[in-house]
Design a protein around this motif. Structure first.
Motif, PDB file in Angstrom:
ATOM      1  N   TYR A  36       0.834  -1.189   0.000  1.00  0.00           N
ATOM      2  CA  TYR A  36       0.000   0.000   0.000  1.00  0.00           C
ATOM      3  C   TYR A  36       0.874   1.246   0.000  1.00  0.00           C
ATOM      4  O   TYR A  36       1.970   1.249   0.553  1.00  0.00           O
ATOM      5  CB  TYR A  36      -0.901   0.054   1.240  1.00  0.00           C
ATOM      6  CG  TYR A  36      -1.820  -1.133   1.404  1.00  0.00           C
ATOM      7  CD1 TYR A  36      -1.407  -2.267   2.102  1.00  0.00           C
ATOM      8  CD2 TYR A  36      -3.108  -1.128   0.863  1.00  0.00           C
ATOM      9  CE1 TYR A  36      -2.239  -3.359   2.251  1.00  0.00           C
ATOM     10  CE2 TYR A  36      -3.950  -2.220   1.013  1.00  0.00           C
ATOM     11  CZ  TYR A  36      -3.502  -3.340   1.705  1.00  0.00           C
ATOM     12  OH  TYR A  36      -4.337  -4.429   1.853  1.00  0.00           O
ATOM     13  N   ALA A  43      -6.118   7.886   3.209  1.00  0.00           N
ATOM     14  CA  ALA A  43      -6.180   6.454   3.451  1.00  0.00           C
ATOM     15  C   ALA A  43      -5.127   5.736   2.610  1.00  0.00           C
ATOM     16  O   ALA A  43      -4.731   6.233   1.546  1.00  0.00           O
ATOM     17  CB  ALA A  43      -7.561   5.926   3.091  1.00  0.00           C
ATOM     18  N   PRO A  44      -4.659   4.586   3.066  1.00  0.00           N
ATOM     19  CA  PRO A  44      -3.768   3.784   2.229  1.00  0.00           C
ATOM     20  C   PRO A  44      -4.430   3.432   0.899  1.00  0.00           C
ATOM     21  O   PRO A  44      -5.658   3.281   0.819  1.00  0.00           O
ATOM     22  CB  PRO A  44      -3.527   2.532   3.071  1.00  0.00           C
ATOM     23  CG  PRO A  44      -3.748   2.984   4.473  1.00  0.00           C
ATOM     24  CD  PRO A  44      -4.864   3.984   4.381  1.00  0.00           C
ATOM     25  N   LEU A  46      -4.163   0.638  -2.297  1.00  0.00           N
ATOM     26  CA  LEU A  46      -3.615  -0.650  -2.700  1.00  0.00           C
ATOM     27  C   LEU A  46      -2.824  -0.520  -4.003  1.00  0.00           C
ATOM     28  O   LEU A  46      -3.324  -0.012  -5.006  1.00  0.00           O
ATOM     29  CB  LEU A  46      -4.749  -1.665  -2.878  1.00  0.00           C
ATOM     30  CG  LEU A  46      -4.348  -3.063  -3.365  1.00  0.00           C
ATOM     31  CD1 LEU A  46      -3.445  -3.755  -2.342  1.00  0.00           C
ATOM     32  CD2 LEU A  46      -5.598  -3.900  -3.641  1.00  0.00           C
ATOM     33  N   GLN A  55      -2.510  -3.721  -8.962  1.00  0.00           N
ATOM     34  CA  GLN A  55      -3.918  -3.327  -8.844  1.00  0.00           C
ATOM     35  C   GLN A  55      -4.308  -2.469 -10.045  1.00  0.00           C
ATOM     36  O   GLN A  55      -3.494  -1.674 -10.548  1.00  0.00           O
ATOM     37  CB  GLN A  55      -4.139  -2.561  -7.529  1.00  0.00           C
ATOM     38  CG  GLN A  55      -5.506  -1.936  -7.349  1.00  0.00           C
ATOM     39  CD  GLN A  55      -6.617  -2.948  -7.114  1.00  0.00           C
ATOM     40  OE1 GLN A  55      -6.433  -4.142  -7.304  1.00  0.00           O
ATOM     41  NE2 GLN A  55      -7.773  -2.459  -6.700  1.00  0.00           N
ATOM     42  N   GLN A  89       1.651  -5.803   3.878  1.00  0.00           N
ATOM     43  CA  GLN A  89       0.680  -6.458   4.753  1.00  0.00           C
ATOM     44  C   GLN A  89       0.596  -7.929   4.375  1.00  0.00           C
ATOM     45  O   GLN A  89       0.507  -8.259   3.192  1.00  0.00           O
ATOM     46  CB  GLN A  89      -0.710  -5.840   4.613  1.00  0.00           C
ATOM     47  CG  GLN A  89      -1.756  -6.475   5.534  1.00  0.00           C
ATOM     48  CD  GLN A  89      -3.179  -6.130   5.146  1.00  0.00           C
ATOM     49  OE1 GLN A  89      -3.473  -5.758   4.011  1.00  0.00           O
ATOM     50  NE2 GLN A  89      -4.087  -6.248   6.105  1.00  0.00           N
TER      51      GLN A  89
ATOM     52  N   ILE B  38      -9.378  -1.078  10.295  1.00  0.00           N
ATOM     53  CA  ILE B  38      -7.942  -0.878  10.493  1.00  0.00           C
ATOM     54  C   ILE B  38      -7.780   0.489  11.173  1.00  0.00           C
ATOM     55  O   ILE B  38      -8.546   1.406  10.899  1.00  0.00           O
ATOM     56  CB  ILE B  38      -7.194  -0.852   9.129  1.00  0.00           C
ATOM     57  CG1 ILE B  38      -7.405  -2.160   8.372  1.00  0.00           C
ATOM     58  CG2 ILE B  38      -5.710  -0.575   9.317  1.00  0.00           C
ATOM     59  CD1 ILE B  38      -8.452  -2.092   7.269  1.00  0.00           C
ATOM     60  N   TYR B  95     -10.095   3.372  10.025  1.00  0.00           N
ATOM     61  CA  TYR B  95     -10.493   3.155   8.634  1.00  0.00           C
ATOM     62  C   TYR B  95     -11.353   1.901   8.517  1.00  0.00           C
ATOM     63  O   TYR B  95     -11.098   0.893   9.198  1.00  0.00           O
ATOM     64  CB  TYR B  95      -9.274   2.941   7.743  1.00  0.00           C
ATOM     65  CG  TYR B  95      -8.304   4.098   7.630  1.00  0.00           C
ATOM     66  CD1 TYR B  95      -7.132   4.137   8.373  1.00  0.00           C
ATOM     67  CD2 TYR B  95      -8.541   5.147   6.738  1.00  0.00           C
ATOM     68  CE1 TYR B  95      -6.232   5.173   8.259  1.00  0.00           C
ATOM     69  CE2 TYR B  95      -7.643   6.195   6.606  1.00  0.00           C
ATOM     70  CZ  TYR B  95      -6.493   6.205   7.375  1.00  0.00           C
ATOM     71  OH  TYR B  95      -5.605   7.237   7.245  1.00  0.00           O
ATOM     72  N   PHE B 105      -6.899  -5.297   0.911  1.00  0.00           N
ATOM     73  CA  PHE B 105      -7.932  -4.291   1.142  1.00  0.00           C
ATOM     74  C   PHE B 105      -7.928  -3.334  -0.045  1.00  0.00           C
ATOM     75  O   PHE B 105      -7.027  -2.500  -0.174  1.00  0.00           O
ATOM     76  CB  PHE B 105      -7.679  -3.561   2.457  1.00  0.00           C
ATOM     77  CG  PHE B 105      -7.994  -4.398   3.673  1.00  0.00           C
ATOM     78  CD1 PHE B 105      -6.982  -4.929   4.450  1.00  0.00           C
ATOM     79  CD2 PHE B 105      -9.311  -4.667   4.027  1.00  0.00           C
ATOM     80  CE1 PHE B 105      -7.274  -5.710   5.569  1.00  0.00           C
ATOM     81  CE2 PHE B 105      -9.613  -5.454   5.144  1.00  0.00           C
ATOM     82  CZ  PHE B 105      -8.598  -5.973   5.907  1.00  0.00           C
ATOM     83  N   ASP B 106      -8.928  -3.476  -0.926  1.00  0.00           N
ATOM     84  CA  ASP B 106      -8.908  -2.722  -2.175  1.00  0.00           C
ATOM     85  C   ASP B 106      -9.677  -1.405  -2.126  1.00  0.00           C
ATOM     86  O   ASP B 106      -9.358  -0.479  -2.881  1.00  0.00           O
ATOM     87  CB  ASP B 106      -9.385  -3.584  -3.346  1.00  0.00           C
ATOM     88  CG  ASP B 106     -10.804  -4.101  -3.192  1.00  0.00           C
ATOM     89  OD1 ASP B 106     -11.346  -4.615  -4.186  1.00  0.00           O
ATOM     90  OD2 ASP B 106     -11.377  -3.998  -2.078  1.00  0.00           O
ATOM     91  N   TRP B 108     -11.076   1.655   0.565  1.00  0.00           N
ATOM     92  CA  TRP B 108     -10.954   2.181   1.918  1.00  0.00           C
ATOM     93  C   TRP B 108     -11.854   3.400   2.091  1.00  0.00           C
ATOM     94  O   TRP B 108     -12.076   4.167   1.154  1.00  0.00           O
ATOM     95  CB  TRP B 108      -9.510   2.628   2.187  1.00  0.00           C
ATOM     96  CG  TRP B 108      -8.494   1.545   2.212  1.00  0.00           C
ATOM     97  CD1 TRP B 108      -8.103   0.730   1.172  1.00  0.00           C
ATOM     98  CD2 TRP B 108      -7.691   1.152   3.331  1.00  0.00           C
ATOM     99  NE1 TRP B 108      -7.119  -0.134   1.584  1.00  0.00           N
ATOM    100  CE2 TRP B 108      -6.841   0.112   2.899  1.00  0.00           C
ATOM    101  CE3 TRP B 108      -7.597   1.593   4.656  1.00  0.00           C
ATOM    102  CZ2 TRP B 108      -5.921  -0.509   3.752  1.00  0.00           C
ATOM    103  CZ3 TRP B 108      -6.684   0.986   5.507  1.00  0.00           C
ATOM    104  CH2 TRP B 108      -5.857  -0.053   5.050  1.00  0.00           C
ATOM    105  N   GLY B 109     -12.326   3.580   3.330  1.00  0.00           N
ATOM    106  CA  GLY B 109     -12.949   4.843   3.665  1.00  0.00           C
ATOM    107  C   GLY B 109     -11.880   5.905   3.836  1.00  0.00           C
ATOM    108  O   GLY B 109     -10.681   5.604   3.837  1.00  0.00           O
ATOM    109  N   GLN B 110     -12.290   7.141   3.997  1.00  0.00           N
ATOM    110  CA  GLN B 110     -11.334   8.241   4.141  1.00  0.00           C
ATOM    111  C   GLN B 110     -10.693   8.267   5.519  1.00  0.00           C
ATOM    112  O   GLN B 110      -9.673   8.932   5.723  1.00  0.00           O
ATOM    113  CB  GLN B 110     -12.021   9.578   3.864  1.00  0.00           C
ATOM    114  CG  GLN B 110     -13.108   9.932   4.884  1.00  0.00           C
ATOM    115  CD  GLN B 110     -13.849  11.212   4.516  1.00  0.00           C
ATOM    116  OE1 GLN B 110     -13.885  11.612   3.352  1.00  0.00           O
ATOM    117  NE2 GLN B 110     -14.445  11.860   5.494  1.00  0.00           N
TER     118      GLN B 110
END
Lengths: 107, 118
Positions: A36, A43-44, A46, A55, A89, B38, B95, B105-106, B108-110
């Motif tokens: 990531y 946010a991270p 992918l 990806q 991860q 997370i 998150y 994890f493709d 994610w929330g902000q």
């Protein structure tokens, strides 16, 4: 728990440089590894899953390799937008764990 | 386009319960996938808290010592996190995310910041 050790933890590089980040697992995780990218306040995102699969939408300058206990993330030619923190991860077994992160900064 | 949005109080008192909800749009939770939480303490790395499937099956990080509960409400297309007996160490950005196949994890929330303080 499976421990992931990333190295280096900090990296200073120039635009155009080839950059390699390593992630070592404390036990074998097959290819259940993701990478990531995280920018400050975001946010991270992918980049790579299953150790080496890019990806959708991620630039091809990013690549991943490895299996078992040793993995690498390579950026073939660093771009200004790539300066960020990178995390690996493992998703081979619960609890999922993350590496400590590698911060890539501008030299 | 799949979108996730965390919501909940930004300030929780020590010893109380932290409660957050993740609303999902663009995809039905009832269809498939695990959904996870997370967190990231200020200036630190990422910590996986737990996952839930639409059936209600859950996996939790044992480091949280049974303080964590994740639930799903398929009628509202959302899932929730409860963390009991919080301390300052639980101060973090939280998150929610979707666990795809193969595992990663493709989406994610902000993220939502939560501070534990009296």
């Amino acid at each position: 728990d499976i421990q992931l050790t990333q190295s280096p933890s900090f990296l200073s590089a120039s635009v155009g440089d080839r950059v390699t980040i390593t992630c070592r697992a404390s036990q074998g995780i097959s290819s259940y590894l993701a990478w990531y990218q995280q920018k400050p306040g975001k946010a991270p995102k992918l980049l790579i899953y299953a150790a080496s699969t890019l990806q959708s939408g991620v630039p091809s300058r990013f690549s991943g390799s490895g299996s078992g206990t040793e993995f690498t993330l390579t950026i073939s030619s660093l771009q200004p937008e790539d300066f960020a923190t990178y995390y690996c991860q493992q998703l081979n077994s619960y609890p999922f764990t993350f590496g400590g992160g590698t911060k890539v900064e501008i030299k | 386009q799949v979108q996730l949005q965390e919501s909940g109080p930004g300030l929780v008192k020590p010893s109380e319960t932290l409660s957050l909800t993740c609303g999902v749009s663009g995809y039905s939770i009832n269809s498939d996938y695990f959904w996870g939480w997370i967190r990231q303490p200020p200036g630190k790395g990422l910590e996986w808290l737990g996952n839930i499937y639409h059936s209600g099956s859950t996996y939790y990080n044992p480091s949280l010592k049974s303080r964590v509960t994740i639930s799903v409400d398929t009628s509202k297309n959302q899932f929730s996190l409860k963390l009991t007996s919080v301390t300052a160490a639980d101060t973090a950005v939280y998150y929610c995310a979707r666990l795809s196949r193969p595992a990663a994890f493709d989406y994610w929330g902000q993220g939502t910041p939560v501070t534990v303080s009296s």
